[in-house]
Write a protein that holds these residues in place. Structure first.
Motif, PDB file in Angstrom:
ATOM      1  N   SER A   1       0.799  -1.375  -0.162  1.00  0.00           N
ATOM      2  CA  SER A   1       0.078   0.155   0.168  1.00  0.00           C
ATOM      3  C   SER A   1       0.916   1.147  -0.055  1.00  0.00           C
ATOM      4  CB  SER A   1      -0.960  -0.165   1.005  1.00  0.00           C
ATOM      5  OG  SER A   1      -0.131   0.027   2.256  1.00  0.00           O
ATOM      6  N   TRP A   2       0.361   2.342  -0.493  1.00  0.00           N
ATOM      7  CA  TRP A   2       1.008   3.764  -0.629  1.00  0.00           C
ATOM      8  C   TRP A   2       1.060   3.922   0.920  1.00  0.00           C
ATOM      9  CZ3 TRP A   2       3.383   6.061  -4.554  1.00  0.00           C
ATOM     10  CH2 TRP A   2       3.241   5.354  -5.578  1.00  0.00           C
ATOM     11  N   PRO A   3       2.353   4.779   1.112  1.00  0.00           N
ATOM     12  CA  PRO A   3       2.436   5.397   2.803  1.00  0.00           C
ATOM     13  C   PRO A   3       0.956   6.334   3.000  1.00  0.00           C
ATOM     14  CG  PRO A   3       4.216   5.788   1.330  1.00  0.00           C
ATOM     15  CD  PRO A   3       3.188   5.291   0.321  1.00  0.00           C
ATOM     16  N   ASP A   4       0.628   6.356   4.154  1.00  0.00           N
ATOM     17  CA  ASP A   4      -0.504   7.155   4.566  1.00  0.00           C
ATOM     18  C   ASP A   4       0.084   8.570   4.767  1.00  0.00           C
ATOM     19  OD1 ASP A   4       0.650   7.822   7.115  1.00  0.00           O
ATOM     20  OD2 ASP A   4      -0.035   5.723   8.015  1.00  0.00           O
ATOM     21  N   GLU A   5      -1.093   9.296   4.936  1.00  0.00           N
ATOM     22  CA  GLU A   5      -1.102  10.844   4.731  1.00  0.00           C
ATOM     23  C   GLU A   5      -0.146  11.364   5.906  1.00  0.00           C
ATOM     24  OE1 GLU A   5      -4.150  13.089   3.684  1.00  0.00           O
ATOM     25  OE2 GLU A   5      -5.141  11.555   2.148  1.00  0.00           O
ATOM     26  N   ARG A   6      -0.245  10.659   7.155  1.00  0.00           N
ATOM     27  CA  ARG A   6       0.260  11.181   8.259  1.00  0.00           C
ATOM     28  C   ARG A   6       1.802  11.059   8.112  1.00  0.00           C
ATOM     29  NH1 ARG A   6      -1.620   7.787  12.959  1.00  0.00           N
ATOM     30  NH2 ARG A   6      -1.950   6.200  11.103  1.00  0.00           N
ATOM     31  N   LEU A   7       2.436   9.955   7.531  1.00  0.00           N
ATOM     32  CA  LEU A   7       3.677   9.484   7.235  1.00  0.00           C
ATOM     33  C   LEU A   7       4.379  10.425   6.244  1.00  0.00           C
ATOM     34  CD1 LEU A   7       5.763   7.557   8.055  1.00  0.00           C
ATOM     35  CD2 LEU A   7       5.030   6.226   6.177  1.00  0.00           C
ATOM     36  N   ILE A   8       3.566  10.956   5.178  1.00  0.00           N
ATOM     37  CA  ILE A   8       3.938  11.655   4.255  1.00  0.00           C
ATOM     38  C   ILE A   8       4.292  13.041   4.956  1.00  0.00           C
ATOM     39  CG2 ILE A   8       3.389  12.772   1.805  1.00  0.00           C
ATOM     40  CD1 ILE A   8       1.614  10.150   1.387  1.00  0.00           C
ATOM     41  N   LYS A   9       3.241  13.655   5.596  1.00  0.00           N
ATOM     42  CA  LYS A   9       3.216  15.006   6.207  1.00  0.00           C
ATOM     43  C   LYS A   9       4.535  14.989   6.963  1.00  0.00           C
ATOM     44  CE  LYS A   9       1.940  18.995   7.327  1.00  0.00           C
ATOM     45  NZ  LYS A   9       2.642  19.836   6.647  1.00  0.00           N
ATOM     46  N   ALA A  10       4.619  13.812   7.808  1.00  0.00           N
ATOM     47  CA  ALA A  10       5.991  13.980   8.570  1.00  0.00           C
ATOM     48  C   ALA A  10       7.514  13.980   7.724  1.00  0.00           C
ATOM     49  CB  ALA A  10       6.121  12.649   9.586  1.00  0.00           C
ATOM     50  N   ALA A  11       7.165  13.163   6.728  1.00  0.00           N
ATOM     51  CA  ALA A  11       8.298  13.355   5.820  1.00  0.00           C
ATOM     52  C   ALA A  11       8.502  14.622   5.390  1.00  0.00           C
ATOM     53  CB  ALA A  11       8.182  12.372   4.683  1.00  0.00           C
ATOM     54  N   GLN A  12       7.580  15.304   4.969  1.00  0.00           N
ATOM     55  CA  GLN A  12       7.535  16.773   4.265  1.00  0.00           C
ATOM     56  C   GLN A  12       7.930  17.828   5.360  1.00  0.00           C
ATOM     57  OE1 GLN A  12       3.331  16.988   2.782  1.00  0.00           O
ATOM     58  NE2 GLN A  12       4.109  17.443   1.001  1.00  0.00           N
ATOM     59  N   ASP A  13       7.819  17.462   6.512  1.00  0.00           N
ATOM     60  CA  ASP A  13       8.301  18.287   7.746  1.00  0.00           C
ATOM     61  C   ASP A  13       9.583  18.099   8.177  1.00  0.00           C
ATOM     62  OD1 ASP A  13       5.733  19.338   7.710  1.00  0.00           O
ATOM     63  OD2 ASP A  13       4.939  18.285   9.377  1.00  0.00           O
ATOM     64  N   GLY A  14      10.372  17.072   7.401  1.00  0.00           N
ATOM     65  CA  GLY A  14      11.739  16.810   7.737  1.00  0.00           C
ATOM     66  C   GLY A  14      12.313  15.658   8.398  1.00  0.00           C
ATOM     67  N   ASP A  15      11.239  14.852   9.025  1.00  0.00           N
ATOM     68  CA  ASP A  15      11.620  13.563   9.709  1.00  0.00           C
ATOM     69  C   ASP A  15      12.151  12.699   8.924  1.00  0.00           C
ATOM     70  OD1 ASP A  15      11.621  12.050  11.932  1.00  0.00           O
ATOM     71  OD2 ASP A  15       9.826  10.766  11.099  1.00  0.00           O
ATOM     72  N   VAL A  16      13.488  12.298   9.062  1.00  0.00           N
ATOM     73  CA  VAL A  16      14.261  11.547   8.071  1.00  0.00           C
ATOM     74  C   VAL A  16      13.543  10.024   8.137  1.00  0.00           C
ATOM     75  CG1 VAL A  16      16.513  10.511   7.734  1.00  0.00           C
ATOM     76  CG2 VAL A  16      16.243  12.997   8.288  1.00  0.00           C
ATOM     77  N   THR A  17      13.515   9.510   9.167  1.00  0.00           N
ATOM     78  CA  THR A  17      12.909   8.234   9.456  1.00  0.00           C
ATOM     79  C   THR A  17      11.582   7.849   8.680  1.00  0.00           C
ATOM     80  OG1 THR A  17      13.788   7.879  11.582  1.00  0.00           O
ATOM     81  CG2 THR A  17      12.170   6.399  11.059  1.00  0.00           C
ATOM     82  N   SER A  18      10.630   9.070   8.734  1.00  0.00           N
ATOM     83  CA  SER A  18       9.421   9.033   7.929  1.00  0.00           C
ATOM     84  C   SER A  18       9.749   9.135   6.443  1.00  0.00           C
ATOM     85  CB  SER A  18       8.634  10.157   8.410  1.00  0.00           C
ATOM     86  OG  SER A  18       8.157   9.945   9.473  1.00  0.00           O
ATOM     87  N   LEU A  19      10.722   9.843   6.189  1.00  0.00           N
ATOM     88  CA  LEU A  19      11.118  10.019   4.506  1.00  0.00           C
ATOM     89  C   LEU A  19      11.507   8.856   3.966  1.00  0.00           C
ATOM     90  CD1 LEU A  19      11.415  11.772   2.133  1.00  0.00           C
ATOM     91  CD2 LEU A  19      13.605  12.575   3.068  1.00  0.00           C
ATOM     92  N   THR A  20      12.591   8.199   4.860  1.00  0.00           N
ATOM     93  CA  THR A  20      13.048   6.919   4.311  1.00  0.00           C
ATOM     94  C   THR A  20      11.773   5.853   4.200  1.00  0.00           C
ATOM     95  OG1 THR A  20      15.055   7.099   5.389  1.00  0.00           O
ATOM     96  CG2 THR A  20      14.564   5.073   4.907  1.00  0.00           C
ATOM     97  N   THR A  21      10.856   5.748   5.304  1.00  0.00           N
ATOM     98  CA  THR A  21       9.813   4.760   5.175  1.00  0.00           C
ATOM     99  C   THR A  21       9.039   5.206   3.920  1.00  0.00           C
ATOM    100  OG1 THR A  21       9.886   4.847   7.329  1.00  0.00           O
ATOM    101  CG2 THR A  21       7.725   3.814   6.453  1.00  0.00           C
ATOM    102  N   VAL A  22       8.608   6.445   3.572  1.00  0.00           N
ATOM    103  CA  VAL A  22       7.705   6.939   2.438  1.00  0.00           C
ATOM    104  C   VAL A  22       8.620   6.348   1.052  1.00  0.00           C
ATOM    105  CG1 VAL A  22       7.043   8.861   1.105  1.00  0.00           C
ATOM    106  CG2 VAL A  22       6.638   8.761   3.560  1.00  0.00           C
ATOM    107  N   VAL A  23       9.669   6.525   1.019  1.00  0.00           N
ATOM    108  CA  VAL A  23      10.414   6.022  -0.140  1.00  0.00           C
ATOM    109  C   VAL A  23      10.484   4.474  -0.295  1.00  0.00           C
ATOM    110  CG1 VAL A  23      12.718   6.093  -1.293  1.00  0.00           C
ATOM    111  CG2 VAL A  23      12.010   8.123  -0.413  1.00  0.00           C
ATOM    112  N   MET A  24      10.600   3.792   0.715  1.00  0.00           N
ATOM    113  CA  MET A  24      10.662   2.376   0.885  1.00  0.00           C
ATOM    114  C   MET A  24       9.219   1.907   0.574  1.00  0.00           C
ATOM    115  SD  MET A  24      13.733   1.575   1.232  1.00  0.00           S
ATOM    116  CE  MET A  24      13.802  -0.319   1.161  1.00  0.00           C
TER     117      MET A  24
END
Length: 192
Positions: A6-29
């Motif tokens: 499944s695609w990453p959920d919106e909360r994870l994407i938002k956290a990645a956009q806000d600069g959370d590196v762990t969330s960004l890595t998870t979104v990419v994976m």
């Protein structure tokens, strides 16, 4: 094992956009399987698909902050992959169109010739990308990459006859498409 991703959920994407590196890595994976599937369906060859998928994931990593709506990740990634596949086709077409340089004629093409060549490559790339995937693969492997017919047939799991049939349909469709756009251009008609 056929596992659905499944695609990453919106909360994870938002956290990645806000600069959370762990969330960004998870979104990419979590986006990776979808991006690869897009690339395999859009690009001419598995190698082009891999290149397009990697480039799209790099863009995702670097530019996630430019994504306007967190729910639009899938369509954004699809556009990026499509553009990368088109870029690969344009590169192949432009390499094929360039005549070999003649040593005794060091003259450069005029600006007008360069623009016309670019427009021709753009028209061809658009027409090729509009072909159905099975026809596009055969056409690019055979006519652009110059692979032998048997190699193309084996790579795509087709008989020689099926490969030739697809190639014929692809060439015919491409010829009609290019003729229609050329005719539209001469008459000043705007085609979608």
């Amino acid at each position: 094992m056929n596992r659905r991703f499944s695609w990453p959920d919106e909360r994870l994407i938002k956290a990645a956009q806000d600069g959370d590196v762990t969330s960004l890595t998870t979104v990419v994976m979590e986006s990776q399987p979808h991006v690869r599937r897009f690339a395999l369906s859009l690009c001419a060859s598995p190698q082009d698909a891999e290149d397009a998928a990697q480039e799209a994931l790099i863009i995702l990593y670097r530019k996630i902050g430019t994504l306007r709506a967190t729910g639009a990740l899938a369509s954004w990634m699809f556009r990026i992959v499509r553009n990368e596949c088109l870029r690969n086709v344009r590169l192949l077409v432009s390499r094929r169109e360039e005549p070999p340089a003649e040593p005794e004629a060091p003259s450069e093409p005029s600006a007008e010739d360069a623009v016309l060549r670019g427009l021709g490559a753009e028209r061809i790339a658009a027409a090729v990308s509009a072909l159905p995937r099975d026809q596009r693969q055969v056409l690019l492997m055979r006519d652009v990459q110059g692979l032998p017919g048997r190699t193309v047939a084996r790579a795509l799991g087709l008989s020689d006859a099926a490969m030739k049939s697809r190639l014929h349909r692809a060439r015919t469709t491409l010829r009609h498409s290019l003729t229609a756009t050329a005719t539209a251009g001469e008459t000043g008609e705007v085609r979608p």
